[in-house]
Design a protein around this motif. Structure first.
Motif, PDB file in Angstrom:
ATOM      1  N   UNK A 185       4.714   6.076   8.118  1.00  0.00           N
ATOM      2  CA  UNK A 185       5.242   4.784   7.667  1.00  0.00           C
ATOM      3  C   UNK A 185       5.663   4.955   6.215  1.00  0.00           C
ATOM      4  N   UNK A 186       6.931   4.695   5.917  1.00  0.00           N
ATOM      5  CA  UNK A 186       7.434   5.056   4.600  1.00  0.00           C
ATOM      6  C   UNK A 186       8.374   4.007   4.036  1.00  0.00           C
ATOM      7  N   UNK A 187       8.554   4.097   2.715  1.00  0.00           N
ATOM      8  CA  UNK A 187       9.534   3.296   1.990  1.00  0.00           C
ATOM      9  C   UNK A 187      10.403   4.269   1.205  1.00  0.00           C
ATOM     10  N   UNK A 188      11.710   4.097   1.291  1.00  0.00           N
ATOM     11  CA  UNK A 188      12.619   4.963   0.542  1.00  0.00           C
ATOM     12  C   UNK A 188      12.566   4.631  -0.949  1.00  0.00           C
ATOM     13  N   UNK A 196       0.824  -1.211   0.000  1.00  0.00           N
ATOM     14  CA  UNK A 196       0.000   0.000   0.000  1.00  0.00           C
ATOM     15  C   UNK A 196       0.860   1.263   0.000  1.00  0.00           C
ATOM     16  N   UNK A 197       1.910   1.245   0.828  1.00  0.00           N
ATOM     17  CA  UNK A 197       2.768   2.427   0.911  1.00  0.00           C
ATOM     18  C   UNK A 197       3.480   2.659  -0.419  1.00  0.00           C
ATOM     19  N   UNK A 198       3.984   1.583  -1.022  1.00  0.00           N
ATOM     20  CA  UNK A 198       4.714   1.748  -2.282  1.00  0.00           C
ATOM     21  C   UNK A 198       3.769   2.162  -3.415  1.00  0.00           C
ATOM     22  N   UNK A 199       2.543   1.637  -3.407  1.00  0.00           N
ATOM     23  CA  UNK A 199       1.596   1.888  -4.501  1.00  0.00           C
ATOM     24  C   UNK A 199       0.831   3.194  -4.330  1.00  0.00           C
ATOM     25  N   UNK A 223      10.890   9.529  -0.159  1.00  0.00           N
ATOM     26  CA  UNK A 223      10.117   8.384   0.300  1.00  0.00           C
ATOM     27  C   UNK A 223       8.724   8.404  -0.303  1.00  0.00           C
ATOM     28  N   UNK A 224       8.026   7.285  -0.144  1.00  0.00           N
ATOM     29  CA  UNK A 224       6.572   7.228  -0.284  1.00  0.00           C
ATOM     30  C   UNK A 224       6.028   6.911   1.093  1.00  0.00           C
ATOM     31  N   UNK A 225       4.991   7.622   1.485  1.00  0.00           N
ATOM     32  CA  UNK A 225       4.587   7.610   2.890  1.00  0.00           C
ATOM     33  C   UNK A 225       3.070   7.546   3.052  1.00  0.00           C
ATOM     34  N   UNK A 226       2.642   6.766   4.047  1.00  0.00           N
ATOM     35  CA  UNK A 226       1.253   6.767   4.515  1.00  0.00           C
ATOM     36  C   UNK A 226       1.263   7.060   6.006  1.00  0.00           C
ATOM     37  N   UNK A 227       0.169   7.605   6.504  1.00  0.00           N
ATOM     38  CA  UNK A 227       0.099   8.042   7.892  1.00  0.00           C
ATOM     39  C   UNK A 227      -0.851   7.173   8.703  1.00  0.00           C
ATOM     40  N   UNK A 228      -0.355   6.670   9.849  1.00  0.00           N
ATOM     41  CA  UNK A 228      -1.203   6.081  10.876  1.00  0.00           C
ATOM     42  C   UNK A 228      -1.604   4.633  10.746  1.00  0.00           C
TER      43      UNK A 228
END
Length: 309
Positions: A251-254, A17-20, A33-38
């Protein structure tokens, strides 16, 4: 009867989910990064279960050594590098290179840290990071000259153990590393910053809240370490382990971890690793790496990825 889903699927779903769908953003490191919160995940710790990822090999002993190091209150990387734990070296090494202009490689830097007392004292210290705040939070008392002097440090872990033992229904069973007054002196402000605990039905559960989580590299260590901490606390307080509730702010992915995401999502979780603790030491501060064993762990191969400093 349908088999229960493997514990790791919720992590893989979040990674996807975070990457997409994550918001692509600039970050402190300059990597992006790509990031989602919570997001939140829950992991059952009963019957020695442990959230140790299987879609890549995790160096669980390194994570355990780091947790045991935190509990000593030490903030110098020397004892880590002498155990061949390199996860904190990049920050003081970067500081050394910037200050001296010397392009020393990691192995040479760690060799000097290990062998040279003065060099270790000058360049190996990380500032008042996790362990300092956990077991020796600074207090100050007024002195006769009108100034303030340092008072006795607060051992949040010892206080927590007493709280779980003697006031298990308290809503104050927690500790934190987020000491606002000292953030600027830390090599890295705490990412896994606040832990809270809950006793019910003779079981101890713990919630970890991270302000920031690198899902590609950091999460595997963070989840395992938090579970280990709950297990040690439960043993010390004559309780059974309940569950780990993990939650993150960012929450993130570089962006330079695309290969890691692609490879890991192509793999299928397998097995159910178990964490065994071989003895009950005198206190939370007397566990050794030899006390810990992982069984039934058959992971896929490790996946290398760069650390953003």
């Amino acid at each position: 009867m349908t088999e229960p889903a493997h514990f790791e699927h919720q992590y893989l779903s979040l990674l996807r989910d975070v990457w997409t769908h994550g918001d692509e953003r600039r970050d402190r490191t300059g990597v992006g990064t790509r990031s989602l919160f919570g997001p939140t995940m829950r992991f059952d710790l009963s019957e020695d279960r442990v959230p140790l990822l299987t879609t890549k090999r995790v160096a669980w002993k390194t994570a355990a050594r780091e947790m045991l190091w935190f509990l000593t209150g030490d903030t110098n990387i020397r004892n880590l590098v002498r155990q061949k734990v390199h996860i904190w070296t990049d920050w003081p090494l970067d500081r050394y290179r910037r200050a001296t202009g010397e392009a020393l490689d990691r192995d040479a830097f760690e060799a000097r840290i290990s062998a040279d007392d003065d060099f270790a004292a000058q360049w190996g210290d990380l500032g008042p990071v996790y362990g300092k705040q956990w077991v020796d939070w600074d207090t100050y008392e007024p002195a006769r000259d009108g100034l303030f002097r340092r008072g006795p440090g607060v051992n949040q872990i010892a206080t927590l153990v007493e709280g779980i033992r003697h006031d298990p229904t308290s809503r104050r069973l927690l500790f934190t590393g987020w000491n606002v007054a000292e953030l600027d002196a830390m090599a890295l402000p705490p990412c896994h910053m606040t832990y809270q605990f809950h006793v019910a039905g003779g079981r101890l559960s713990g919630m970890l809240w991270q302000r920031s989580c690198d899902l590609g590299l950091g999460f595997a260590f963070n989840a395992f370490s938090a579970a280990l901490l709950i297990r040690m606390l439960a043993q010390q307080c004559d309780l059974m382990p309940g569950e780990l509730v993990w939650s993150a702010g960012d929450a993130h992915v570089y962006l330079n971890h695309e290969h890691l995401v692609t490879e890991q999502l192509a793999r299928t979780p397998r097995g159910e690793p178990r964490l065994r603790i071989g003895r009950r030491p005198a206190s939370m501060f007397h566990y050794r790496i030899e006390d810990l064993a992982i069984e039934d762990y058959d992971p896929h191969p490790a996946i290398s990825a760069p650390v953003a400093v």
